[in-house]
Design an enzyme around this catalytic site. Structure first.
Site, PDB file in Angstrom:
ATOM      1  N   SER A 260       0.829  -1.200   0.000  1.00  0.00           N
ATOM      2  CA  SER A 260       0.000   0.000   0.000  1.00  0.00           C
ATOM      3  C   SER A 260       0.863   1.249   0.000  1.00  0.00           C
ATOM      4  CB  SER A 260      -0.940   0.003   1.200  1.00  0.00           C
ATOM      5  OG  SER A 260      -0.238   0.456   2.332  1.00  0.00           O
ATOM      6  N   LYS A 261       0.253   2.353  -0.374  1.00  0.00           N
ATOM      7  CA  LYS A 261       0.977   3.615  -0.538  1.00  0.00           C
ATOM      8  C   LYS A 261       1.741   4.012   0.713  1.00  0.00           C
ATOM      9  CE  LYS A 261       0.873   6.998  -3.846  1.00  0.00           C
ATOM     10  NZ  LYS A 261       0.849   6.865  -5.106  1.00  0.00           N
ATOM     11  N   ARG A 262       1.202   3.617   1.869  1.00  0.00           N
ATOM     12  CA  ARG A 262       1.860   3.980   3.120  1.00  0.00           C
ATOM     13  C   ARG A 262       3.241   3.347   3.249  1.00  0.00           C
ATOM     14  NH1 ARG A 262      -1.365   1.725   7.176  1.00  0.00           N
ATOM     15  NH2 ARG A 262      -2.750   1.132   5.492  1.00  0.00           N
ATOM     16  N   HIS A 263       3.448   2.233   2.549  1.00  0.00           N
ATOM     17  CA  HIS A 263       4.730   1.532   2.677  1.00  0.00           C
ATOM     18  C   HIS A 263       5.670   1.824   1.521  1.00  0.00           C
ATOM     19  CE1 HIS A 263       1.893  -1.067   5.061  1.00  0.00           C
ATOM     20  NE2 HIS A 263       2.759  -0.650   5.948  1.00  0.00           N
ATOM     21  N   GLY A 264       5.487   2.964   0.875  1.00  0.00           N
ATOM     22  CA  GLY A 264       6.425   3.306  -0.196  1.00  0.00           C
ATOM     23  C   GLY A 264       5.762   3.279  -1.552  1.00  0.00           C
TER      24      GLY A 264
END
Ligand code: GLU
Length: 495
Positions: A260-264
């Protein structure tokens, strides 16, 4: 065999996720392997999730990746156009078609009107939760007569249309990755097929479109697996052939969580911006969830088309390993044409302030040499900025104790003096000078080998390792080198 037809059917909700690109790729590879057709359909029936510009963005990402399709939605001269005999390929342009099939289902008793308010549905769901039941529509409107329902519609009441699933029936289907699957209708909702805004839900639209567009293989993410029974039931009541199902394992990060976007980086555009090669990203993505028969790891698109099959798609989640991606991409960079690579590197060098338009026009070969010095060592183009900053710094400091110790060597002052003498002989440096100057210094000073090269390298770059010395000399140029040598002479030599 009849011609295979596959589709990629994204919803325009923002950017193309790396998992979506892999789905598109597997569809494409299978279609091409079997000399079939590949279609891009836009599934935009959820108007609340629609994002302006998302279709263009999707198509740009697919084009960049080299995934070509034969029919569907294209961008031409900045405009969205449709091409192919089975269009329109944008679901919001097909509302009349869905309406017709919804009406047919109602007429035949396979679907019914539902007038339940959101408040009522929420309440039912709450009560079910309290009782520990799985929330499900309680079929409140299922027994309304068609006549009664039509009267209420004529009176202006809002409604949806729901699928009337038979009770307690096992719905069976086969998935090429997951095998035989059976789900009982007691575990499935009477799915909404037509929403109150007149748009179909995904489930209605996908079945109608896949049938009318002649899709033979449905290849998509495994998050859709649980919806297949509803689709299979619809195929059955319409009397349509059921396509082959292929549900792909989710792309996971190293912690086995959904990417997901939160992880890069997860959007294809993030990888484009970093300067990954389409060849590298595609090659790597193909291997996330699929493996070839042998241990081959580096593939061109043609080789992937040749080797690809669904039999070798894994059941469990494919891990997206950025280090492995970098390795694969680096491999493609080393094999790339240097002129092409220079073209790709230029924007990064420009943005870093190392070069400007004038440099690009007048000193192309010089830029090319810079790129050549890093071709062996970068994994994606953005890395070039740090790798070559040594050529553009004003003052050079020895990188560590060892480098400093090299400069303290007995013979270093003699070498640097000889270097300056050679520089004073010429106007500006050309390749011939860059290649020959060290030999000349060796002759005039009698110093050779590592004792000669190492101090020169450290004096010019501050580092004990790096690109070939001849390239460094050519790239730095006369004035730069004079400045650097003088700085070293003033600050670092043995007293
Ligand atoms: N529109 C769906 C999505 O964006 C596609 C599902 C399918 O391929 O059937 O995930």
């Amino acid at each position: 065999m009849k011609q295979v037809r596959l589709r990629f059917a994204p919803s325009p909700t923002g950017y193309l996720h790396i998992g979506g690109l892999r789905t598109a790729l597997y569809n494409y590879l299978f279609a091409k392997h079997n000399k079939g057709k590949f279609i891009l359909r836009i599934e935009d029936t959820d108007r609340s999730r629609y994002v302006e510009g998302a279709i263009e963005n999707l198509i740009e990402s697919l084009n960049w990746a080299g995934i070509e399709y034969d029919e569907g939605v294209f961008v031409e001269d900045g405009r969205i156009v449709e091409k192919g005999d089975y269009g329109p390929y944008t679901q919001s342009k097909r509302l009349d078609i869905y309406r017709k099939y919804v009406d047919q289902l109602i007429e035949e008793g396979h679907a019914y009107y539902c007038f339940c308010s959101k408040e009522r549905l929420d309440k039912v769901r709450e009560e079910q939760k309290v009782k520990g039941l799985i929330p499900k529509y309680d079929e409140f409107c299922r027994s309304l007569s068609l006549e009664e329902a039509r009267k209420r519609i004529a009176n202006g009441e809002e409604y949806v249309v729901r699928l009337k699933l038979p009770h307690n029936r096992d719905i069976k289907f086969h998935d090429m990755v997951r095998g035989d699957i059976s789900i009982n209708t007691e575990d499935i909702d009477d799915q909404v097929l037509l929403k109150s805004d007149g748009y179909p839900t995904y489930h209605m639209a996908v079945v109608v479109d896949d049938h009318l567009m002649g899709i033979t293989h449905i290849v998509r993410g495994e998050e859709w697996l649980s919806s297949v029974p509803k689709h299979v039931y619809l195929y059955e009541v319409f009397g349509w052939d059921i396509p082959v199902f292929v549900h792909l394992p989710t792309v996971l990060n190293k912690d086995r969580k959904k990417l997901s976007k939160r992880h890069g980086d997860v959007a294809v555009e993030d990888f484009m911006a970093k300067g990954y090669l389409p060849e590298g990203l595609i090659n790597y993505l193909a291997l996330v969830g699929w493996s070839p028969e042998d241990n081959q790891e580096i593939f061109s698109m043609e080789e992937l088309i040749e080797a690809f099959s669904f039999e070798r798609v894994a059941k469990t989640g494919g891990i997206f390993d950025k280090d492995k991606l970098d390795w694969v991409n680096g491999h493609h960079i080393r094999e790339y044409d240097l002129d092409e690579l220079t073209k790709l590197a230029t924007p990064y060098l420009k943005k870093a302030g190392y070069i400007d338009d004038k440099t690009i026009e007048e000193k192309y070969d010089w830029i090319k040499t810079i790129v050549e010095t890093v071709q062996e060592s970068i994994s994606y183009m953005a890395e070039i900025v740090d790798k070559v900053d040594v050529f553009f710094k004003n003052e050079i400091e020895p990188e560590d104790e060892n480098a400093l110790a090299v400069l303290k060597g007995e013979q270093v002052p003699i070498i640097l003096k000889a270097f300056k003498a050679e520089l004073s002989e010429i106007e500006e440096i050309d390749e011939e000078f860059a290649k020959g100057v060290m030999k000349k210094i060796q002759k005039s000073t009698g110093v050779k080998g590592k004792k000669l090269f190492m101090p020169t390298r450290v004096a010019l770059t501050g580092n004990s390792h790096g690109p070939e010395l001849a390239s460094i000399i050519y790239i730095l140029g006369k004035q730069n080198m004079l400045k650097r040598i003088e700085y070293v002479e003033e600050n670092f030599l043995k007293d």
